[in-house]
Design a protein around this motif. Structure first.
Motif, mmCIF file in Angstrom:
data_model
loop_
_atom_site.group_PDB
_atom_site.id
_atom_site.type_symbol
_atom_site.label_atom_id
_atom_site.label_comp_id
_atom_site.label_asym_id
_atom_site.label_seq_id
_atom_site.Cartn_x
_atom_site.Cartn_y
_atom_site.Cartn_z
ATOM 1 N N LEU A 1 -2.651 4.132 6.236
ATOM 2 C CA LEU A 1 -3.833 4.486 5.423
ATOM 3 C C LEU A 1 -4.290 5.837 5.708
ATOM 4 O O LEU A 1 -5.012 6.392 5.054
ATOM 5 C CB LEU A 1 -4.562 3.435 5.391
ATOM 6 N N GLU B 1 -7.898 -6.155 5.059
ATOM 7 C CA GLU B 1 -6.453 -6.759 4.772
ATOM 8 C C GLU B 1 -6.456 -7.588 3.651
ATOM 9 O O GLU B 1 -5.397 -7.827 3.081
ATOM 10 C CB GLU B 1 -6.285 -7.319 6.132
ATOM 11 N N LYS C 1 -1.210 0.414 8.724
ATOM 12 C CA LYS C 1 -0.929 0.174 7.642
ATOM 13 C C LYS C 1 -0.728 1.456 6.680
ATOM 14 O O LYS C 1 -0.781 1.597 5.325
ATOM 15 C CB LYS C 1 -2.429 -0.445 6.835
ATOM 16 N N PRO D 1 -5.745 -3.545 -3.610
ATOM 17 C CA PRO D 1 -5.083 -2.470 -2.884
ATOM 18 C C PRO D 1 -4.784 -1.340 -3.915
ATOM 19 O O PRO D 1 -4.354 -0.283 -3.852
ATOM 20 C CB PRO D 1 -3.846 -2.942 -2.108
ATOM 21 N N GLN D 2 -5.124 -1.618 -5.090
ATOM 22 C CA GLN D 2 -4.676 -0.752 -6.511
ATOM 23 C C GLN D 2 -5.893 0.229 -6.447
ATOM 24 O O GLN D 2 -5.795 1.293 -6.832
ATOM 25 C CB GLN D 2 -4.571 -1.567 -7.718
ATOM 26 N N ASP E 1 0.836 -1.289 0.067
ATOM 27 C CA ASP E 1 0.022 -0.054 -0.099
ATOM 28 C C ASP E 1 0.925 1.242 0.032
ATOM 29 O O ASP E 1 0.427 2.271 0.580
ATOM 30 C CB ASP E 1 -1.000 -0.077 1.300
ATOM 31 N N ARG F 1 -0.849 3.666 -4.083
ATOM 32 C CA ARG F 1 -2.164 3.941 -3.583
ATOM 33 C C ARG F 1 -2.839 4.921 -4.695
ATOM 34 O O ARG F 1 -2.124 5.614 -5.470
ATOM 35 C CB ARG F 1 -2.024 5.053 -2.628
ATOM 36 N N ARG G 1 -10.099 -6.793 -0.377
ATOM 37 C CA ARG G 1 -9.754 -5.755 -1.312
ATOM 38 C C ARG G 1 -8.724 -5.734 -2.323
ATOM 39 O O ARG G 1 -7.821 -6.373 -1.893
ATOM 40 C CB ARG G 1 -10.066 -4.482 -0.731
ATOM 41 N N ASN H 1 -9.631 7.370 0.224
ATOM 42 C CA ASN H 1 -10.437 6.275 0.810
ATOM 43 C C ASN H 1 -11.672 6.863 1.725
ATOM 44 O O ASN H 1 -11.259 7.730 2.161
ATOM 45 C CB ASN H 1 -9.731 5.343 1.458
#
Ligand code: SGN
Ligand code: CA
Length: 533
Positions: free
Chosen positions: A350, A194, A348, A199-200, A34, A39, A197, A44
């Motif tokens: 994010l 985790e 992560k 991750p792209q 990620d 990303r 999904r 998100n």
């Protein structure tokens, strides 16, 4: 704090409990791929919505009762909306408003009891998908039809269960998972983030908790929590509803309507009402050992309660304390689990790229006017908590005072995703507010319409307008009563000023604004009522 679940035990209907096929159990601790380059450039969205969680029980809004450190973290790293409202204070309708960005009459889901959500219609998750987002929904759905617009979903049937809950899966099969619903909804959500999904792609996950809905069954480890605490009664606990006949007609009083077994758990083996049977079934979901732990906790409290034979005010206040304690325990698990999601996103990497939203499907009465439940356009239930942790690039911090409503979430998320906002949505994007702007033409009033009557709790149909200072409400159907409140001088809405001398101009202005909103949103109610007379 436990970030990843140990082993989530789930089983298909009719089979024995076993680790879930796609075990959430032993998750890798190493970050998934990620990195910033990987990303998507778009933000998100993690949308966490609880059920019946009210501002009075969230310490970043109200410090009188309990501490909610993890919920407060969201506001501390972002914004707290202090004038946040729903359009129709009840679960399914509120969810439909959120998904469509439209008031109830336009999205078609007006009542939990009579409506079925038309999943063919335009919704924000579908539009996010079209904009290249992955969408997932875990937890309470409550719209009486199958979810549409989600790449992945696992929902609780109806209201769902607190203990060992069952989920409906996308292939229509059902699994039952061992444990407490708030932990499991979070486990499943982290599992999607985790393991499931892509991750792209940017994502939007809707984490919809059952908590803190009636009948407030706590996680077993929190049964003893708050037992030594005495909660302060709200000033208007003994409201007599003078001048407010619709308020007098409700059936949501702590003293008169809160059930002694189902709600306050004072279960004696020989009591036998439908709610007692429901209660037995709910705690019957616990396995033998847990059931014993639960019953061992309640036995001395129950024995003491029946020995004391409380009446009148003593009984009302005893019920209030039990209610507050149970509700607070359920919030505790919720707060823990919101913390787990924040920790996961942080770990992560994010957080910088993710908008985290925390809200509820509506507010709730914690003894104000002597009540539990919601439905009314009065402040406690028309309000809903709304805090957001903002990603990099969104500069607002602290309190946002503008009037906002749950019909605004859909346009906000689309705006954030860079997708067009359809002209037929009633809500407006909150993005300018999140950027720290002060739009000069921000709305000055909100529209509200509640339909679910006759029904449980007997709150009559009503609609109205709320401005920054005033509220005008019309109760209709089997009653024709108007109410006017000056929220500055009477924040607890105890004095109905409708028809009082000196308020003619205020009333006329509010009526005009009400009709303007009904026209703007094309709510046919006035024409329907006139047709009746
Ligand atoms: C259930 C509850 C009500 C509650 C509604 C709607 N009764 O029917 O107290 O108002 O849900 O809540 S219970 O006996 O089943 O607990 S909502 O949040 O889902 O709209
Ligand atoms: Ca609710």
């Amino acid at each position: 704090m436990r970030l990843f679940p140990q082993t989530l035990l789930c089983s298909l209907a009719g089979t024995a409990l076993a680790p879930a096929a796609n075990a959430v159990g032993t998750l890798p601790e190493a970050p998934i791929n990620d990195s910033a380059s990987n990303r998507a450039q778009r933000y998100n969205i993690v949308y966490i919505m609880t059920d019946d969680h009210t501002m009075q029980m969230m310490s970043c809004y109200d410090r009188r009762h309990i501490e909610t450190p993890n919920l407060d973290r969201i506001a501390a790293d972002g914004v707290r909306f202090v004038n946040s409202f729903v359009a129709n204070s009840i679960s399914g309708p509120s969810r439909a408003c959120m998904l469509t960005g439209k008031h109830s009459h336009a999205n078609g889901f007006v009542s939990n009891e009579t409506s079925v959500f038309d999943g063919e219609q335009q919704t924000m998750p579908k539009l996010l998908q079209q904009a290249g987002y992955q969408t997932a929904l875990i937890g309470k759905w409550h719209l009486n039809s199958t979810p549409t617009g989600f790449d992945y979903w696992k929902i609780l049937p109806g209201q769902g269960d607190y203990y060992n809950p069952t989920f409906i899966q996308m292939d229509n099969s059902r699994i039952t998972c061992k444990g407490y619903v708030t932990n499991i909804v979070t486990d499943l959500s982290i599992d999607w983030l985790e393991n499931k999904r892509d991750p792209q792609k940017p994502f939007c996950i809707f984490i919809h908790h059952k908590a803190v809905h009636r009948d407030w069954l706590p996680e077993l480890k929190y049964l003893p929590l708050y037992e030594d605490k005495t909660f302060n009664l709200p000033d208007n606990f003994y409201d007599n509803y003078d001048g407010r006949p619709a308020a007098a007609a409700q059936e949501m009083g702590i003293l008169k309507d809160m059930d002694i077994v189902y709600d306050t758990k004072m279960h004696l083996p020989d009591s036998n009402t439908p709610l007692t049977a429901t209660y037995r079934a709910l705690i019957g979901r616990l396995d033998t050992e847990d059931r014993k732990r639960y019953e061992d906790f309640y036995r001395p409290i129950t024995e003491d309660f029946y020995r004391r034979n409380l009446k009148g005010k003593e009984l009302a206040e005893w019920k209030y304390q039990r209610y507050m304690r149970d509700y607070a325990k359920v919030v505790k698990s919720l707060d823990d689990n919101v913390g787990r999601v924040l920790d996961y996103l942080e770990k992560k990497g994010l957080l910088d790229n993710t908008l985290v939203v925390y809200t509820s499907d509506q507010g709730f009465y914690m003894g104000e006017h002597g009540w539990f439940d919601k439905r009314f356009m009065y402040e406690e239930s028309m309000s809903t908590p709304l805090v957001m942790r903002l990603p990099q690039g969104l500069k607002a911090r602290g309190d946002i005072r503008q009037l906002v409503q749950n019909i605004d979430y859909a346009p906000t998320f689309l705006d954030l995703a860079g997708a067009p906002i359809p002209a037929d949505m009633h809500g407006v994007s909150l993005l300018p507010l999140l950027r720290g702007e002060q739009p000069a033409d921000w709305r000055k009033s909100l529209y509200y319409h509640f339909y679910e009557y006759p029904a449980e709790h007997m709150v009559k149909r009503h609609y109205g307008v709320r401005t920054e200072r005033y509220k005008l409400i019309h109760f209709y159907n089997d009653i024709d009563v108007w109410e006017l409140y000056d929220l500055e001088n009477d924040p607890h809405e105890m004095h109905n000023l409708y028809g009082a001398p000196g308020y003619e101009q205020v009333t006329a202005d509010l009526l005009q604004e009400l009709h303007r909103l009904q026209e703007q949103y094309a709510d046919p109610i006035e024409a329907e009522l006139q047709g009746k007379h």
